[in-house]
Motif scaffolding. Structure first.
Motif, PDB file in Angstrom:
ATOM      1  N   GLY A 226       0.787  -1.228   0.000  1.00 28.94           N
ATOM      2  CA  GLY A 226       0.000   0.000   0.000  1.00 28.94           C
ATOM      3  C   GLY A 226       0.819   1.278   0.000  1.00 28.94           C
ATOM      4  O   GLY A 226       0.267   2.377   0.033  1.00 28.94           O
ATOM      5  N   HIS A 227       2.158   1.139  -0.025  1.00 30.26           N
ATOM      6  CA  HIS A 227       3.034   2.314  -0.008  1.00 30.26           C
ATOM      7  C   HIS A 227       4.002   2.277  -1.184  1.00 30.26           C
ATOM      8  O   HIS A 227       4.465   1.203  -1.592  1.00 30.26           O
ATOM      9  N   GLU A 228       4.321   3.443  -1.716  1.00 33.29           N
ATOM     10  CA  GLU A 228       5.406   3.581  -2.681  1.00 33.29           C
ATOM     11  C   GLU A 228       6.371   4.632  -2.156  1.00 33.29           C
ATOM     12  O   GLU A 228       5.950   5.669  -1.643  1.00 33.29           O
ATOM     13  N   PHE A 229       7.661   4.347  -2.269  1.00 29.11           N
ATOM     14  CA  PHE A 229       8.667   5.217  -1.660  1.00 29.11           C
ATOM     15  C   PHE A 229       9.542   5.867  -2.733  1.00 29.11           C
ATOM     16  O   PHE A 229      10.441   5.239  -3.280  1.00 29.11           O
ATOM     17  N   TYR A 230       9.235   7.124  -3.024  1.00 28.29           N
ATOM     18  CA  TYR A 230      10.020   7.908  -3.980  1.00 28.29           C
ATOM     19  C   TYR A 230      10.686   9.100  -3.292  1.00 28.29           C
ATOM     20  O   TYR A 230      11.834   9.412  -3.548  1.00 28.29           O
ATOM     21  N   GLU A 231       9.911   9.755  -2.431  1.00 27.17           N
ATOM     22  CA  GLU A 231      10.361  10.979  -1.760  1.00 27.17           C
ATOM     23  C   GLU A 231      10.441  10.742  -0.256  1.00 27.17           C
ATOM     24  O   GLU A 231       9.848   9.805   0.271  1.00 27.17           O
ATOM     25  N   ILE A 232      11.126  11.629   0.417  1.00 25.45           N
ATOM     26  CA  ILE A 232      11.308  11.492   1.861  1.00 25.45           C
ATOM     27  C   ILE A 232       9.978  11.538   2.606  1.00 25.45           C
ATOM     28  O   ILE A 232       9.786  10.858   3.611  1.00 25.45           O
ATOM     29  N   ASP A 233       9.002  12.306   2.090  1.00 26.54           N
ATOM     30  CA  ASP A 233       7.692  12.377   2.756  1.00 26.54           C
ATOM     31  C   ASP A 233       6.982  11.026   2.723  1.00 26.54           C
ATOM     32  O   ASP A 233       6.236  10.693   3.651  1.00 26.54           O
ATOM     33  N   ASP A 234       7.203  10.250   1.649  1.00 31.10           N
ATOM     34  CA  ASP A 234       6.618   8.904   1.583  1.00 31.10           C
ATOM     35  C   ASP A 234       7.163   8.027   2.706  1.00 31.10           C
ATOM     36  O   ASP A 234       6.428   7.265   3.342  1.00 31.10           O
ATOM     37  N   VAL A 235       8.471   8.132   2.932  1.00 33.10           N
ATOM     38  CA  VAL A 235       9.135   7.323   3.956  1.00 33.10           C
ATOM     39  C   VAL A 235       8.692   7.763   5.347  1.00 33.10           C
ATOM     40  O   VAL A 235       8.344   6.931   6.199  1.00 33.10           O
ATOM     41  N   ARG A 236       8.685   9.056   5.580  1.00 31.04           N
ATOM     42  CA  ARG A 236       8.284   9.571   6.897  1.00 31.04           C
ATOM     43  C   ARG A 236       6.841   9.199   7.224  1.00 31.04           C
ATOM     44  O   ARG A 236       6.518   8.827   8.350  1.00 31.04           O
ATOM     45  N   GLY A 237       5.983   9.289   6.223  1.00 29.45           N
ATOM     46  CA  GLY A 237       4.572   8.983   6.443  1.00 29.45           C
ATOM     47  C   GLY A 237       4.347   7.551   6.889  1.00 29.45           C
ATOM     48  O   GLY A 237       3.464   7.268   7.700  1.00 29.45           O
ATOM     49  N   ALA A 238       5.177   6.641   6.372  1.00 28.73           N
ATOM     50  CA  ALA A 238       5.005   5.216   6.696  1.00 28.73           C
ATOM     51  C   ALA A 238       5.779   4.777   7.936  1.00 28.73           C
ATOM     52  O   ALA A 238       5.371   3.852   8.636  1.00 28.73           O
ATOM     53  N   LEU A 239       6.910   5.454   8.227  1.00 31.19           N
ATOM     54  CA  LEU A 239       7.845   4.909   9.224  1.00 31.19           C
ATOM     55  C   LEU A 239       8.138   5.822  10.410  1.00 31.19           C
ATOM     56  O   LEU A 239       8.926   5.444  11.278  1.00 31.19           O
ATOM     57  N   ASP A 240       7.546   6.990  10.463  1.00 26.80           N
ATOM     58  CA  ASP A 240       7.978   8.002  11.434  1.00 26.80           C
ATOM     59  C   ASP A 240       8.048   7.493  12.874  1.00 26.80           C
ATOM     60  O   ASP A 240       8.913   7.896  13.639  1.00 26.80           O
ATOM     61  N   ASN A 241       7.145   6.601  13.254  1.00 27.42           N
ATOM     62  CA  ASN A 241       7.143   6.108  14.638  1.00 27.42           C
ATOM     63  C   ASN A 241       7.730   4.706  14.774  1.00 27.42           C
ATOM     64  O   ASN A 241       7.655   4.108  15.842  1.00 27.42           O
ATOM     65  N   GLN A 242       8.327   4.187  13.677  1.00 24.27           N
ATOM     66  CA  GLN A 242       8.812   2.810  13.713  1.00 24.27           C
ATOM     67  C   GLN A 242      10.327   2.679  13.623  1.00 24.27           C
ATOM     68  O   GLN A 242      10.878   1.627  13.945  1.00 24.27           O
ATOM     69  N   VAL A 243      10.997   3.726  13.148  1.00 21.65           N
ATOM     70  CA  VAL A 243      12.462   3.702  13.082  1.00 21.65           C
ATOM     71  C   VAL A 243      13.017   4.874  13.884  1.00 21.65           C
ATOM     72  O   VAL A 243      12.282   5.778  14.282  1.00 21.65           O
TER      73      VAL A 243
END
Length: 204
Positions: A149-166
């Motif tokens: 359900g996620h695609e990672f191209y930009e930093i906002d994509d990564v932050r949106g999915a992982l901000d509280n997990q890494v």
């Protein structure tokens, strides 16, 4: 909330690279850019980090982790290489390839494929990855960042999915996901498991 560190992809700032290494050495999990999209990484001896990555990715115990390495000199410490395999790796690395190799005896069992006793190995040409591994001075346990359900191209994509997990996310700009070419050398012959970013014509 994960710490965000913006690092220049061609000229990584050593001060910032050291911040990332400090997080890894204190047991952290990071999201970082490679030449084939974002990946999750943790220090080699970090069992808790390994489990956190498994939970983020919903991985089974049988999933191969990859050792992200700085150069060929490191590979012999963790995997068995015959002359043909060494020549092949020397010819095409660094680059967007993952090699499946028979693991050396000193590799922790938690890193190995449960049945095959193999391990994945990568040497990335990405400037940030090279700087990170040079400062860390050991391989990084790593898996590609793939979430349903996620695609990672930009930093906002990564932050949106992982901000509280890494614990830390490295931002070096646009980083489109293009999986590595996976080549299994564990049987003595080069078998292409997945065609990806790495040029397979170099195997011929």
């Amino acid at each position: 909330m994960a710490k965000l560190v913006a690092i220049h992809p061609q000229n990584p700032q050593q001060r910032l690279i050291q911040q990332v290494v400090d997080v890894l050495q204190s047991g952290g999990v990071i999201a970082y850019p490679t030449d084939s999209g974002y990946a999750l990484g943790t220090a080699l001896g970090n069992k808790n980090g390994l489990e956190r990555i498994r939970q983020i990715r919903s991985l089974s115990k049988r999933h191969d982790f990859t050792l992200m390495m700085r150069d060929l000199a490191h590979i012999g410490e963790y995997a068995k290489l015959d002359n043909n395999a060494f020549r092949l790796l020397k010819k095409i690395l660094p680059g967007a390839y993952t090699f499946i190799l028979e693991a050396a005896r000193n590799v922790p069992k938690r890193l190995l494929h449960e049945k095959k006793k193999t391990i994945g190995v990568r040497i990335s040409a990405h400037g940030v990855v090279q700087a990170l591994l040079t400062t860390l001075d050991e391989p990084l346990m790593s898996v590609s960042l793939i979430l349903t359900g996620h695609e990672f191209y930009e930093i906002d994509d990564v932050r949106g999915a992982l901000d509280n997990q890494v614990d830390l996310i490295i931002d070096d700009g646009y980083c489109p996901p293009e999986p590595t070419t996976v080549i299994d050398l564990s049987s003595g012959n080069a078998q292409i498991i997945r065609r990806g970013a790495g040029d397979t014509s170099l195997l011929e």
